[in-house]
Design an enzyme around this catalytic site. Structure first.
Site, mmCIF file in Angstrom:
data_model
loop_
_atom_site.group_PDB
_atom_site.id
_atom_site.type_symbol
_atom_site.label_atom_id
_atom_site.label_comp_id
_atom_site.label_asym_id
_atom_site.label_seq_id
_atom_site.Cartn_x
_atom_site.Cartn_y
_atom_site.Cartn_z
ATOM 1 N N ASP A 1 43.866 39.237 30.655
ATOM 2 C CA ASP A 1 44.654 40.525 30.797
ATOM 3 C C ASP A 1 45.980 40.094 31.076
ATOM 4 O O ASP A 1 46.477 39.009 31.726
ATOM 5 C CB ASP A 1 43.914 41.122 31.828
ATOM 6 C CG ASP A 1 42.428 41.607 31.641
ATOM 7 O OD1 ASP A 1 42.373 41.997 30.490
ATOM 8 O OD2 ASP A 1 41.567 41.673 32.576
ATOM 9 N N HIS B 1 44.835 38.326 24.337
ATOM 10 C CA HIS B 1 44.689 39.680 24.907
ATOM 11 C C HIS B 1 43.196 39.766 25.107
ATOM 12 O O HIS B 1 42.819 40.580 25.784
ATOM 13 C CB HIS B 1 45.271 40.638 24.920
ATOM 14 C CG HIS B 1 45.925 41.716 25.767
ATOM 15 N ND1 HIS B 1 45.460 41.476 26.974
ATOM 16 C CD2 HIS B 1 46.553 42.796 25.651
ATOM 17 C CE1 HIS B 1 45.456 42.507 27.771
ATOM 18 N NE2 HIS B 1 46.463 43.322 27.085
#
Length: 413
Positions: A388, A384
């Site tokens: 995204d 992450h």
């Protein structure tokens, strides 16, 4: 004169290894280019060959750790090759027929009569615990029983024998104290297994790892494969599997979402403008991820051929360091072992990994109608820090679209 056999430099990051198996023994005469020993490093198994011929003297035993440049063995080059044995003279014809001698009794078959080949570790465990391996379903190649199968069998609870009828009001007896040997075993982890453990922990500690899921209807790919698998095999000499479809689908998705084909380096993001896909291969020594390079430039047949070659090398323990080096994205197929759903772990420093799973017929709604379709769950774990959630979901949707409509892979849309 003695020729020294030392552990050579096999990679920039490899400093030591573990003697896995000697192919030749002390006192044997070896010829040039014969394989002497297999040394297991934290990345792959390396075969050391003889650079001279003569009589071998082993200096390091199996299981010992050896550093780069350290002496493994020596070869006495002054020794001569043993002379070939002269053919035996033909036996003279007997003067008179001797009375028939009854043949020796045939050796008794092993308990259970398991004819499948076994590794030394499996055979030793079966003997120690008096286990009939014929009753164990093997997960190895050709149904052979692996060490993991033995461990699972020994640790599984055994069904209790049916109890004799008791008086209606008799109290239940207390469980008897354990009887017999209750042994424990301790085995040193191989260099490869140690490295796998380190990398898995590293992935958990260094990346902000999340997983997103989707499901894909495999009808289109399965119909295409059914229609063309025979002519494909005749023309290209290799089978048409599902992996080449997913590799091609991944390339198109990676082009649309380039961050997934990159990685974090400190405060920088490194983007790859090429597509080297790692394909997870399970071997008896652990999970390996050899890399198929420049897959965007390869045909379906070339991809399937490369994967088949890696599978063969994995079974033979011949995957090299070069085969494992690099890789911008990884695909793992747990479905080959029956996994319905899982969360794959990143292969550092890559930022994402795609997990394929078992194809299973399930009821789904298509155009308002409930129909039965061959469905597969897909899972993508991602870092992450660089990817995204919107990108991750979009990537997986793109994979789904390409697989459900495989014509997209040919048209590049």
């Amino acid at each position: 004169m003695a020729f020294e056999v030392r552990f050579p430099v096999v990679g920039e990051s490899v400093q030591e290894g573990q003697v896995y198996k000697w192919r030749k023994k002390t006192g044997e005469f070896v010829k040039r280019d014969e394989v002497l020993v297999e040394v297991e490093t934290d990345k792959a198994t390396v075969e050391i060959v003889a650079e001279a011929e003569g009589t071998l003297t082993v200096q390091k035993n199996e299981g010992e750790t050896i550093a780069v440049g350290e002496l493994l063995a020596s070869i006495d080059t002054s020794a001569k090759a043993p002379a070939a044995a002269a053919p035996a003279a033909p036996a003279a014809a007997p003067k008179a027929a001797a009375p028939a001698v009854p043949p020796p009794p045939a050796p008794k078959a092993a308990p259970g009569g398991d004819s499948r080949p076994q590794s030394p570790a499996v055979a030793r465990m079966a003997a120690e615990h008096q286990v009939d391996t014929a009753a164990i379903a093997g997960s190895g190649r050709g149904g052979r029983v692996t060490k993991d199968d033995m461990v699972a069998h020994l640790e599984s609870p055994k069904p209790a024998a049916p109890a004799a009828a008791a008086a209606p009001k008799a109290p239940a007896p207390l469980p008897a104290a354990p009887s017999g040997a209750r042994t424990e075993r301790r085995e040193k982890m191989s260099r490869l297994r140690q490295r796998i453990a380190e990398r898995l922990v590293e992935a958990q500690h260094t990346a902000a790892m999340l997983t997103t899921f989707n499901e894909v209807d495999m009808s289109g790919v399965m119909e295409l494969r059914k229609r063309y698998k025979d002519p494909f095999k005749e023309v290209h000499g290799v089978g048409l599997g599902f992996m080449s479809f997913f590799v091609k689908a991944a390339v198109q998705a990676l082009k649309q979402f380039p961050a997934i084909n990159g990685y974090v380096d400190g405060t920088d993001i490194v983007y790859h403008d090429y597509y080297d896909i790692g394909v997870a291969v399970s071997t008896e020594r652990g999970l390996m991820v050899p890399v198929v390079r420049d897959v965007d430039k390869l045909s379906f047949a070339q991809i399937e051929g490369a994967i088949a070659d890696y599978a063969k090398k994995g079974r033979e323990g011949k995957i090299s360091l070069d085969d494992l080096t690099g890789g911008t994205f990884t695909i793992s197929n747990g479905g080959t072992f029956g996994s319905l759903l899982s969360t794959p772990i990143l292969n550092p420093p890559q930022s994402a990994i795609l997990g394929m799973h078992k194809i299973e017929e399930r009821p789904v709604v298509v155009n308002g109608q409930i129909v039965i379709r061959p469905m597969m769950y897909l899972a993508m774990s991602y870092d992450h820090r660089i990817v995204d959630g919107k990108e991750a979901v979009g990537f997986l949707v793109k994979i789904k679209e390409n697989i459900e409509d495989p014509a997209r892979l040919l048209l590049g849309v």
